[in-house]
Design an enzyme around this catalytic site. Sequence first.
Site, PDB file in Angstrom:
ATOM      1  N   THR A  53     -18.452 -32.346 -23.120  1.00 56.19           N
ATOM      2  CA  THR A  53     -18.641 -32.092 -24.546  1.00 56.19           C
ATOM      3  C   THR A  53     -19.984 -31.419 -24.749  1.00 56.19           C
ATOM      4  OG1 THR A  53     -18.542 -33.088 -26.748  1.00 56.19           O
ATOM      5  CG2 THR A  53     -19.652 -34.360 -25.029  1.00 56.19           C
ATOM      6  N   CYS A  54     -20.160 -30.837 -25.903  1.00 54.77           N
ATOM      7  CA  CYS A  54     -21.429 -30.199 -26.270  1.00 54.77           C
ATOM      8  C   CYS A  54     -21.485 -30.192 -27.787  1.00 54.77           C
ATOM      9  CB  CYS A  54     -21.528 -28.795 -25.666  1.00 54.77           C
ATOM     10  SG  CYS A  54     -20.223 -27.666 -26.198  1.00 54.77           S
ATOM     11  N   GLY A  55     -22.219 -29.284 -28.370  1.00 54.65           N
ATOM     12  CA  GLY A  55     -22.329 -29.244 -29.826  1.00 54.65           C
ATOM     13  C   GLY A  55     -21.066 -28.778 -30.512  1.00 54.65           C
TER      14      GLY A  55
END
Length: 111
Positions: free
Chosen positions: A67-69
């Site tokens: 996941t990331c932003g």
Amino acid sequence: PREGCRSGHAPGSLSSPFLDCLAPPPEGAYPNGPGGPYRGASMKPPDELRAVFESNGVDVDGRAVATCGSGLTAAVVALALHRCGNDAVAIYDGAWCEYEADGGLPVVADG
């Protein structure tokens, strides 16, 4: 942090930045064009990727959710894990913006 999003991470998550998966391009190979510092970068070979993940505490052979932003750079991490032979990798495409917006989910504050 993104504007309007709380800073933090999901409990139990680890940080393994996508840039750690990339090898820089040869000096002067791409002097012009879009892409900034990532222009012409390539993914590190599997043995180097494995070392990167292990140094960040990631079980390279275990189930993982990247996941990331917003879900974009998580794809680089997921591909890197796949190149290490891990087929049990998912991408949380709702990413941090969706997760943190749900006030009922736990958040570990950064810093």
